[in-house]
Design a protein around this motif. Structure first.
Motif, mmCIF file in Angstrom:
data_model
loop_
_atom_site.group_PDB
_atom_site.id
_atom_site.type_symbol
_atom_site.label_atom_id
_atom_site.label_comp_id
_atom_site.label_asym_id
_atom_site.label_seq_id
_atom_site.Cartn_x
_atom_site.Cartn_y
_atom_site.Cartn_z
ATOM 1 N N LYS A 13 0.833 -1.200 0.000
ATOM 2 C CA LYS A 13 0.000 0.000 0.000
ATOM 3 C C LYS A 13 0.869 1.251 0.000
ATOM 4 O O LYS A 13 0.582 2.216 -0.706
ATOM 5 C CB LYS A 13 -0.935 0.021 1.214
ATOM 6 N N GLU A 14 1.928 1.239 0.811
ATOM 7 C CA GLU A 14 2.841 2.378 0.859
ATOM 8 C C GLU A 14 3.520 2.585 -0.491
ATOM 9 O O GLU A 14 3.671 3.713 -0.952
ATOM 10 C CB GLU A 14 3.896 2.185 1.947
ATOM 11 N N ALA A 15 3.909 1.499 -1.138
ATOM 12 C CA ALA A 15 4.538 1.591 -2.462
ATOM 13 C C ALA A 15 3.551 2.175 -3.461
ATOM 14 O O ALA A 15 3.909 3.035 -4.275
ATOM 15 C CB ALA A 15 5.036 0.227 -2.918
ATOM 16 N N GLN A 16 2.299 1.729 -3.401
ATOM 17 C CA GLN A 16 1.273 2.243 -4.312
ATOM 18 C C GLN A 16 1.041 3.732 -4.070
ATOM 19 O O GLN A 16 0.909 4.504 -5.018
ATOM 20 C CB GLN A 16 -0.024 1.465 -4.120
ATOM 21 N N GLN A 17 1.007 4.154 -2.809
ATOM 22 C CA GLN A 17 0.830 5.568 -2.490
ATOM 23 C C GLN A 17 2.012 6.383 -3.003
ATOM 24 O O GLN A 17 1.835 7.493 -3.524
ATOM 25 C CB GLN A 17 0.666 5.759 -0.983
ATOM 26 N N GLU A 18 3.213 5.845 -2.873
ATOM 27 C CA GLU A 18 4.409 6.535 -3.361
ATOM 28 C C GLU A 18 4.363 6.687 -4.884
ATOM 29 O O GLU A 18 4.706 7.732 -5.424
ATOM 30 C CB GLU A 18 5.667 5.772 -2.945
ATOM 31 N N GLU A 20 1.635 6.871 -6.708
ATOM 32 C CA GLU A 20 0.617 7.886 -6.996
ATOM 33 C C GLU A 20 1.155 9.292 -6.752
ATOM 34 O O GLU A 20 0.894 10.210 -7.540
ATOM 35 C CB GLU A 20 -0.654 7.639 -6.178
ATOM 36 N N LYS A 21 1.913 9.486 -5.665
ATOM 37 C CA LYS A 21 2.522 10.793 -5.396
ATOM 38 C C LYS A 21 3.500 11.158 -6.499
ATOM 39 O O LYS A 21 3.566 12.310 -6.934
ATOM 40 C CB LYS A 21 3.239 10.801 -4.037
ATOM 41 N N THR A 22 4.244 10.181 -6.973
ATOM 42 C CA THR A 22 5.210 10.429 -8.039
ATOM 43 C C THR A 22 4.495 10.810 -9.332
ATOM 44 O O THR A 22 4.918 11.729 -10.030
ATOM 45 C CB THR A 22 6.109 9.198 -8.250
ATOM 46 N N LYS A 23 3.402 10.127 -9.652
ATOM 47 C CA LYS A 23 2.625 10.477 -10.852
ATOM 48 C C LYS A 23 2.168 11.930 -10.791
ATOM 49 O O LYS A 23 2.257 12.667 -11.768
ATOM 50 C CB LYS A 23 1.396 9.574 -10.977
ATOM 51 N N GLU A 88 11.643 7.540 -12.595
ATOM 52 C CA GLU A 88 10.988 8.020 -11.370
ATOM 53 C C GLU A 88 9.978 7.007 -10.829
ATOM 54 O O GLU A 88 9.886 6.787 -9.625
ATOM 55 C CB GLU A 88 10.309 9.366 -11.624
ATOM 56 N N MET A 89 9.218 6.394 -11.726
ATOM 57 C CA MET A 89 8.216 5.424 -11.285
ATOM 58 C C MET A 89 8.889 4.168 -10.719
ATOM 59 O O MET A 89 8.427 3.604 -9.726
ATOM 60 C CB MET A 89 7.281 5.057 -12.435
ATOM 61 N N ALA A 90 9.977 3.738 -11.330
ATOM 62 C CA ALA A 90 10.698 2.574 -10.807
ATOM 63 C C ALA A 90 11.263 2.882 -9.428
ATOM 64 O O ALA A 90 11.188 2.047 -8.513
ATOM 65 C CB ALA A 90 11.817 2.174 -11.761
ATOM 66 N N ALA A 91 11.805 4.085 -9.258
ATOM 67 C CA ALA A 91 12.344 4.469 -7.948
ATOM 68 C C ALA A 91 11.236 4.531 -6.903
ATOM 69 O O ALA A 91 11.423 4.102 -5.759
ATOM 70 C CB ALA A 91 13.055 5.816 -8.055
#
Length: 107
Positions: A13-18, A20-23, A88-91
């Motif tokens: 969930k944290e990875a998914q939120q990160e 989304e923030k990056t997008k 950026e998305m991979a990071a």
């Protein structure tokens, strides 16, 4: 076998939120591409959304030349934006990804 499933789910969930923030952040990262003779300039976001196109008036009389310029310039800008976006998305995905055996594609 997999350890703390609840902890892994929280990490996912944290990875998914990160991600989304990056997008969202990548919407404000602008890439400019200009032809060598400065006749065309395009601006797009790192999410590959075109924001502006500036065309030298001298190109308006020759549709074929204008099309060629636009295609070349847009393709260069999209390639730059795609590289930034992918990096950026991979990071972002890697940041909070739990350590699941066999799922090391983000590492």
């Amino acid at each position: 076998m997999f350890g703390d499933i609840s902890g892994m789910m929280n990490k996912l969930k944290e990875a998914q939120q990160e991600v989304e923030k990056t997008k969202t952040r990548l919407n404000s990262v602008l890439i400019d591409e200009v032809t060598a003779d400065k006749k065309i300039q395009v601006t797009l976001t790192a999410n590959r959304e075109i924001k502006a196109i500036t065309i030298d008036p001298s190109l308006l009389s020759d549709a074929e030349e204008l099309e060629d310029y636009l295609i070349l310039t847009l393709n260069k800008a999209i390639a730059k934006a795609s590289k930034i976006n992918e990096d950026e998305m991979a990071a972002a995905a890697k940041t909070n990804m739990p350590n699941i055996p066999g799922m090391d594609m983000f590492k």
